[in-house]
Design a protein around this motif. Structure first.
Motif, PDB file in Angstrom:
ATOM      1  N   ALA A  70       0.862  -1.185   0.000  1.00 44.07           N
ATOM      2  CA  ALA A  70       0.000   0.000   0.000  1.00 44.07           C
ATOM      3  C   ALA A  70       0.895   1.229   0.000  1.00 44.07           C
ATOM      4  O   ALA A  70       2.037   1.191   0.454  1.00 44.07           O
ATOM      5  CB  ALA A  70      -0.923   0.004   1.218  1.00 44.07           C
ATOM      6  N   MET A  71       0.352   2.305  -0.527  1.00 39.21           N
ATOM      7  CA  MET A  71       1.074   3.579  -0.597  1.00 39.21           C
ATOM      8  C   MET A  71       0.233   4.645   0.078  1.00 39.21           C
ATOM      9  O   MET A  71      -0.975   4.696  -0.110  1.00 39.21           O
ATOM     10  CB  MET A  71       1.290   3.953  -2.066  1.00 39.21           C
ATOM     11  CG  MET A  71       1.928   5.296  -2.292  1.00 39.21           C
ATOM     12  SD  MET A  71       2.042   5.591  -4.079  1.00 39.21           S
ATOM     13  CE  MET A  71       2.748   7.207  -4.097  1.00 39.21           C
ATOM     14  N   THR A  72       0.881   5.482   0.869  1.00 38.07           N
ATOM     15  CA  THR A  72       0.170   6.616   1.438  1.00 38.07           C
ATOM     16  C   THR A  72       0.430   7.834   0.569  1.00 38.07           C
ATOM     17  O   THR A  72       1.521   7.994   0.027  1.00 38.07           O
ATOM     18  CB  THR A  72       0.624   6.909   2.883  1.00 38.07           C
ATOM     19  OG1 THR A  72       2.009   7.228   2.876  1.00 38.07           O
ATOM     20  CG2 THR A  72       0.358   5.724   3.779  1.00 38.07           C
ATOM     21  N   VAL A  73      -0.590   8.661   0.424  1.00 38.92           N
ATOM     22  CA  VAL A  73      -0.477   9.875  -0.390  1.00 38.92           C
ATOM     23  C   VAL A  73      -0.876  11.052   0.493  1.00 38.92           C
ATOM     24  O   VAL A  73      -2.037  11.196   0.865  1.00 38.92           O
ATOM     25  CB  VAL A  73      -1.379   9.802  -1.649  1.00 38.92           C
ATOM     26  CG1 VAL A  73      -1.264  11.078  -2.457  1.00 38.92           C
ATOM     27  CG2 VAL A  73      -1.011   8.592  -2.498  1.00 38.92           C
ATOM     28  N   HIS A  74       0.130  11.872   0.832  1.00 33.64           N
ATOM     29  CA  HIS A  74      -0.082  12.999   1.731  1.00 33.64           C
ATOM     30  C   HIS A  74      -0.072  14.330   1.001  1.00 33.64           C
ATOM     31  O   HIS A  74      -0.086  15.376   1.635  1.00 33.64           O
ATOM     32  CB  HIS A  74       1.012  13.026   2.810  1.00 33.64           C
ATOM     33  CG  HIS A  74       0.997  11.834   3.697  1.00 33.64           C
ATOM     34  ND1 HIS A  74       0.443  11.860   4.946  1.00 33.64           N
ATOM     35  CD2 HIS A  74       1.451  10.573   3.511  1.00 33.64           C
ATOM     36  CE1 HIS A  74       0.564  10.671   5.498  1.00 33.64           C
ATOM     37  NE2 HIS A  74       1.181   9.870   4.646  1.00 33.64           N
ATOM     38  N   CYS A  96      -5.193   7.953   0.919  1.00 35.51           N
ATOM     39  CA  CYS A  96      -5.012   9.396   0.697  1.00 35.51           C
ATOM     40  C   CYS A  96      -5.580  10.206   1.853  1.00 35.51           C
ATOM     41  O   CYS A  96      -6.609   9.848   2.429  1.00 35.51           O
ATOM     42  CB  CYS A  96      -5.727   9.816  -0.593  1.00 35.51           C
ATOM     43  SG  CYS A  96      -5.197   8.914  -2.051  1.00 35.51           S
ATOM     44  N   THR A  97      -4.934  11.326   2.141  1.00 36.92           N
ATOM     45  CA  THR A  97      -5.406  12.210   3.203  1.00 36.92           C
ATOM     46  C   THR A  97      -6.294  13.336   2.678  1.00 36.92           C
ATOM     47  O   THR A  97      -6.812  14.121   3.467  1.00 36.92           O
ATOM     48  CB  THR A  97      -4.215  12.823   3.964  1.00 36.92           C
ATOM     49  OG1 THR A  97      -3.405  13.539   3.033  1.00 36.92           O
ATOM     50  CG2 THR A  97      -3.393  11.753   4.651  1.00 36.92           C
ATOM     51  N   ALA A 119      -8.333   8.656   4.265  1.00 33.23           N
ATOM     52  CA  ALA A 119      -8.045   8.703   5.699  1.00 33.23           C
ATOM     53  C   ALA A 119      -7.604  10.133   6.024  1.00 33.23           C
ATOM     54  O   ALA A 119      -6.418  10.453   5.955  1.00 33.23           O
ATOM     55  CB  ALA A 119      -6.952   7.706   6.058  1.00 33.23           C
ATOM     56  N   PRO A 120      -8.560  11.003   6.342  1.00 32.21           N
ATOM     57  CA  PRO A 120      -8.230  12.423   6.539  1.00 32.21           C
ATOM     58  C   PRO A 120      -7.418  12.670   7.805  1.00 32.21           C
ATOM     59  O   PRO A 120      -7.463  11.896   8.756  1.00 32.21           O
ATOM     60  CB  PRO A 120      -9.604  13.078   6.648  1.00 32.21           C
ATOM     61  CG  PRO A 120     -10.480  12.006   7.185  1.00 32.21           C
ATOM     62  CD  PRO A 120      -9.963  10.718   6.584  1.00 32.21           C
ATOM     63  N   TYR A 121      -6.661  13.750   7.759  1.00 32.74           N
ATOM     64  CA  TYR A 121      -5.969  14.233   8.950  1.00 32.74           C
ATOM     65  C   TYR A 121      -6.998  14.863   9.876  1.00 32.74           C
ATOM     66  O   TYR A 121      -8.099  15.196   9.470  1.00 32.74           O
ATOM     67  CB  TYR A 121      -4.975  15.346   8.592  1.00 32.74           C
ATOM     68  CG  TYR A 121      -3.748  14.916   7.873  1.00 32.74           C
ATOM     69  CD1 TYR A 121      -2.946  13.885   8.348  1.00 32.74           C
ATOM     70  CD2 TYR A 121      -3.355  15.566   6.715  1.00 32.74           C
ATOM     71  CE1 TYR A 121      -1.791  13.520   7.694  1.00 32.74           C
ATOM     72  CE2 TYR A 121      -2.192  15.212   6.053  1.00 32.74           C
ATOM     73  CZ  TYR A 121      -1.420  14.189   6.550  1.00 32.74           C
ATOM     74  OH  TYR A 121      -0.281  13.843   5.898  1.00 32.74           O
ATOM     75  N   GLY A 122      -6.602  15.088  11.095  1.00 31.04           N
ATOM     76  CA  GLY A 122      -7.452  15.875  11.982  1.00 31.04           C
ATOM     77  C   GLY A 122      -7.656  15.228  13.322  1.00 31.04           C
ATOM     78  O   GLY A 122      -7.342  14.059  13.531  1.00 31.04           O
ATOM     79  N   GLY A 147       2.342  20.859  10.927  1.00 31.47           N
ATOM     80  CA  GLY A 147       3.000  20.385   9.711  1.00 31.47           C
ATOM     81  C   GLY A 147       4.469  20.722   9.728  1.00 31.47           C
ATOM     82  O   GLY A 147       4.970  21.347  10.659  1.00 31.47           O
ATOM     83  N   ARG A 148       5.144  20.302   8.691  1.00 33.79           N
ATOM     84  CA  ARG A 148       6.561  20.622   8.550  1.00 33.79           C
ATOM     85  C   ARG A 148       6.714  22.108   8.271  1.00 33.79           C
ATOM     86  O   ARG A 148       5.912  22.691   7.565  1.00 33.79           O
ATOM     87  CB  ARG A 148       7.175  19.852   7.381  1.00 33.79           C
ATOM     88  CG  ARG A 148       7.260  18.376   7.569  1.00 33.79           C
ATOM     89  CD  ARG A 148       8.045  17.701   6.444  1.00 33.79           C
ATOM     90  NE  ARG A 148       7.760  18.183   5.108  1.00 33.79           N
ATOM     91  CZ  ARG A 148       6.751  17.745   4.341  1.00 33.79           C
ATOM     92  NH1 ARG A 148       5.924  16.842   4.807  1.00 33.79           N
ATOM     93  NH2 ARG A 148       6.569  18.207   3.128  1.00 33.79           N
TER      94      ARG A 148
END
Length: 167
Positions: A70-74, A96-97, A119-122, A147-148
């Motif tokens: 699986a790959m995460t996409v931020h 994806c976020t 899968a949203p942030y928050g 965040g960065r």
């Protein structure tokens, strides 16, 4: 960047697999990742901005190993969707976020929507937020940045102009 000891000093973790690729080439990275997949025999390889892991998973599968990926996409920059497109045959899922990233994973990455998850942030907002009221009777405005501290993707330099406009 890429200094494992420095990273671990800031983000301690007990179980770390150091992956060395002395050649600095793509093939060297893929081979190093293949060795780790072979040694650890994971059920799932979840990549975060490491596109060379998917060819390693493909090689492991050709060798008879059962491993999912699986790959995460931020973000929504083009290289992420290029990575999806080049690895779509080996990706079991993309997470994806952002909803836009979900759509782009399908449209630009060519990935079947059934393999795309959102899968949203928050965090949950407090039901009754505590607000301190100043002498003017108006609550102060509080701004949080999560965040960065990085310009290209996070646009942190915009915060100075935003705060100036609020005055």
């Amino acid at each position: 960047h890429h200094d494992v000891d420095r990273y671990l000093a800031i983000h301690p973790c007990e179980q770390v697999e150091r992956i060395s690729s002395p050649t600095g080439s793509r093939e060297g990275r893929v081979r190093a990742l293949c060795a780790v997949v072979e040694r650890l025999e994971p059920d799932l390889v979840l990549g975060v901005n490491i596109p060379d892991v998917y060819p390693a998973v493909a090689r492991a599968r050709r060798a008879g190993r059962v491993v999912r990926s699986a790959m995460t996409v931020h973000g929504i920059q083009p290289d992420l969707f290029e990575d999806i497109a080049s690895s779509r045959d080996v990706l079991d899922a993309v997470i994806c976020t952002k909803r836009l990233a979900c759509r782009l994973s399908a449209e630009l990455g060519g990935l079947d929507e059934a393999r795309i998850a959102y899968a949203p942030y928050g965090v949950r907002k407090a039901v009754t937020p505590r607000v301190a009221v100043g002498r003017s009777g108006v609550a102060p405005l509080r701004i949080a940045f999560v965040g960065r501290i990085e310009g290209f993707q996070k646009r942190v330099e915009d915060l100075v102009a935003i705060v100036s406009e609020l005055r």
